[in-house]
Design a protein around this motif. Structure first.
Motif, mmCIF file in Angstrom:
data_model
loop_
_atom_site.group_PDB
_atom_site.id
_atom_site.type_symbol
_atom_site.label_atom_id
_atom_site.label_comp_id
_atom_site.label_asym_id
_atom_site.label_seq_id
_atom_site.Cartn_x
_atom_site.Cartn_y
_atom_site.Cartn_z
ATOM 1 N N THR A 114 59.880 -43.567 -48.317
ATOM 2 C CA THR A 114 57.846 -43.350 -47.606
ATOM 3 C C THR A 114 57.492 -42.086 -47.486
ATOM 4 O OG1 THR A 114 58.412 -43.964 -45.463
ATOM 5 C CG2 THR A 114 58.378 -45.635 -47.223
ATOM 6 N N PHE A 115 55.987 -42.393 -47.543
ATOM 7 C CA PHE A 115 55.559 -41.358 -47.655
ATOM 8 C C PHE A 115 54.099 -41.581 -47.354
ATOM 9 C CE2 PHE A 115 53.684 -36.847 -48.893
ATOM 10 C CZ PHE A 115 54.305 -36.081 -47.834
ATOM 11 N N ASP A 116 53.138 -41.002 -46.615
ATOM 12 C CA ASP A 116 51.507 -41.503 -46.263
ATOM 13 C C ASP A 116 51.008 -40.730 -46.309
ATOM 14 O OD1 ASP A 116 51.321 -40.413 -43.849
ATOM 15 O OD2 ASP A 116 53.063 -42.027 -42.679
ATOM 16 N N ARG A 117 49.512 -40.914 -46.666
ATOM 17 C CA ARG A 117 48.971 -39.363 -46.576
ATOM 18 C C ARG A 117 48.152 -39.128 -45.342
ATOM 19 N NH1 ARG A 117 43.083 -42.849 -47.011
ATOM 20 N NH2 ARG A 117 42.205 -39.983 -47.344
ATOM 21 N N HIS A 118 49.025 -39.309 -43.689
ATOM 22 C CA HIS A 118 48.563 -38.214 -43.075
ATOM 23 C C HIS A 118 49.751 -37.372 -43.326
ATOM 24 C CE1 HIS A 118 48.525 -36.691 -38.746
ATOM 25 N NE2 HIS A 118 49.935 -36.789 -38.594
ATOM 26 N N GLN A 119 51.293 -37.707 -43.692
ATOM 27 C CA GLN A 119 52.030 -36.832 -44.321
ATOM 28 C C GLN A 119 51.719 -35.644 -45.123
ATOM 29 O OE1 GLN A 119 54.614 -40.000 -44.646
ATOM 30 N NE2 GLN A 119 56.428 -38.573 -43.417
ATOM 31 N N ASP A 123 47.743 -49.104 -49.112
ATOM 32 C CA ASP A 123 47.801 -48.526 -47.551
ATOM 33 C C ASP A 123 47.570 -47.014 -47.331
ATOM 34 O OD1 ASP A 123 45.802 -51.040 -46.919
ATOM 35 O OD2 ASP A 123 47.281 -52.063 -45.347
ATOM 36 N N GLY A 124 47.269 -46.859 -48.174
ATOM 37 C CA GLY A 124 47.594 -45.445 -48.766
ATOM 38 C C GLY A 124 49.278 -44.717 -48.090
ATOM 39 N N THR A 125 50.644 -45.902 -48.061
ATOM 40 C CA THR A 125 51.810 -45.945 -48.271
ATOM 41 C C THR A 125 52.695 -45.894 -48.806
ATOM 42 O OG1 THR A 125 51.301 -45.585 -45.326
ATOM 43 C CG2 THR A 125 53.834 -45.694 -46.630
ATOM 44 N N ARG A 157 56.490 -45.913 -51.899
ATOM 45 C CA ARG A 157 56.950 -46.155 -51.127
ATOM 46 C C ARG A 157 57.735 -45.821 -52.266
ATOM 47 N NH1 ARG A 157 62.386 -49.571 -51.689
ATOM 48 N NH2 ARG A 157 63.438 -49.182 -49.920
ATOM 49 N N VAL A 193 52.680 -49.133 -52.856
ATOM 50 C CA VAL A 193 50.915 -48.131 -52.924
ATOM 51 C C VAL A 193 50.425 -49.318 -52.114
ATOM 52 C CG1 VAL A 193 50.003 -46.256 -52.383
ATOM 53 C CG2 VAL A 193 51.377 -46.143 -54.347
ATOM 54 N N ILE A 228 47.629 -41.218 -52.540
ATOM 55 C CA ILE A 228 48.467 -41.101 -52.899
ATOM 56 C C ILE A 228 48.025 -43.054 -54.251
ATOM 57 C CG2 ILE A 228 50.695 -42.362 -52.508
ATOM 58 C CD1 ILE A 228 50.818 -40.637 -50.067
#
Length: 317
Positions: free
Chosen positions: A81-86, A70-72, A74, A68, A98
């Motif tokens: 991949t998935f980030d905080r915005h999603q 910067d908030g993303t 994998r 993980v 995350i």
């Protein structure tokens, strides 16, 4: 104010999702999803919330089995991949996080019930502000410190499994060179993990085709195979030595906590095969090592508990 959070433990094969209220996981809300049946995490979370009547979540925190940054996150085994915005878009939560799965375990450790802890090495309990160290031995290897301070709890990301395997004896050097032939670098994770156990067994058997980690553990449990016994000696002593090194780095006077499938599988054999001696064998610091207790953790909800505690902290900070 009562707060509701979505929490999730994202593994390579399955994803578990549940709700937490005021930092406490509501175990009757937990659902499990096969990753192979979905295109990504977003549909899993929107589908889960729809099945629960679309409750309003103030926060969402997920633990991923992968790096993980910067908030993303994998997911290593699937490439998702998935980030905080999603995560915010899928859950409607304003506060999102995350975590690496071992970070989540670190947030959980201070709240785990005593019955889920099995003492491996005796030592003092420490106080509320004593640092702790969580060592994960499973599909891979990693370790994270847990710092409880007056300003909050901090569990920094780490990649301890990719440091160099420590060599003290001729057997250690032989094992390191055996591993290096296959990977070009003798990393800790190449010995102390599920696939690492398979490599250790191949080395112990003179380079023979390795068994699966499950079969090796079964042979160690049976206690009749000399190759399995040599494998257990090498694995347990290596784990003790590495855990001891990490303890000197982080000074976890609140204890060292072993988590993960391989840690639990090998738990009954650690003391008999030299873990304690290797953990404390630090020359003139050997007596100092008696200040660190070592526990094995057996709690299937630990990552969810950690996510719930972290999510609650996001709202209250």
């Amino acid at each position: 104010m009562t707060t509701l959070a979505l929490v999730s433990d994202v593994g390579g094969t399955n994803t578990r999702v549940g709700l937490a209220r005021d930092g406490i996981v509501q175990t009757d809300t937990i659902s499990r999803y096969r990753n192979a049946d979905h295109d990504g995490l977003g549909p899993i979370y929107t589908g889960y919330l729809a099945s629960r009547g679309n409750p309003e979540c103030a926060s969402a925190c997920i633990a991923m089995a992968g790096p993980v940054l910067d908030g993303t996150g994998r997911l290593t085994n699937r490439g998702w991949t998935f980030d905080r915005h999603q995560l915010g878009g899928a859950t409607g939560a304003q506060h999102t996080a995350i975590l690496n799965d071992l970070q989540a375990q670190g947030h959980a450790v201070p709240a785990l019930p005593r019955e889920s802890l099995h003492k491996i090495v005796s030592g003092p309990d420490g106080d509320d502000h004593s640092a702790k160290l969580v060592v994960g031995v499973g599909t891979g290897f990693n370790a994270v410190p847990v710092f409880s301070t007056d300003t909050g709890r901090y569990v920094p990301p780490c990649e301890a499994g990719h440091t160099t395997f420590p060599v003290l004896s001729d057997d250690d050097l032989s094992l390191a060179r055996f591993v290096e032939k296959h990977h070009g670098f003798p990393g800790v994770e190449d010995v102390l993990s599920g696939r690492g156990l398979e490599r250790v067994h191949a080395w112990a058997g003179g380079g023979a085709e390795p068994l699966s980690s499950n079969d090796i553990v079964a042979a160690i449990d049976e206690g009749k195979d000399p190759v399995a016994a040599r494998t257990a000696d090498a694995f347990c002593r290596a784990l003790g030595r590495v855990a001891g090194d990490l303890a000197l780095v982080h000074l976890p006077f609140g204890g060292v906590y072993l988590v993960g499938g391989m840690a639990n599988a090998m738990r009954p054999h650690l003391v008999r095969h030299g873990f304690t001696e290797a953990f404390r064998a630090k020359g003139r610091f050997s007596d100092f090592m008696e200040r660190f207790a070592v526990w094995a953790v057996e709690d299937d909800y630990a990552a969810l508990i950690g996510c719930a505690r972290h999510a609650d902290g996001l709202i209250r900070s």
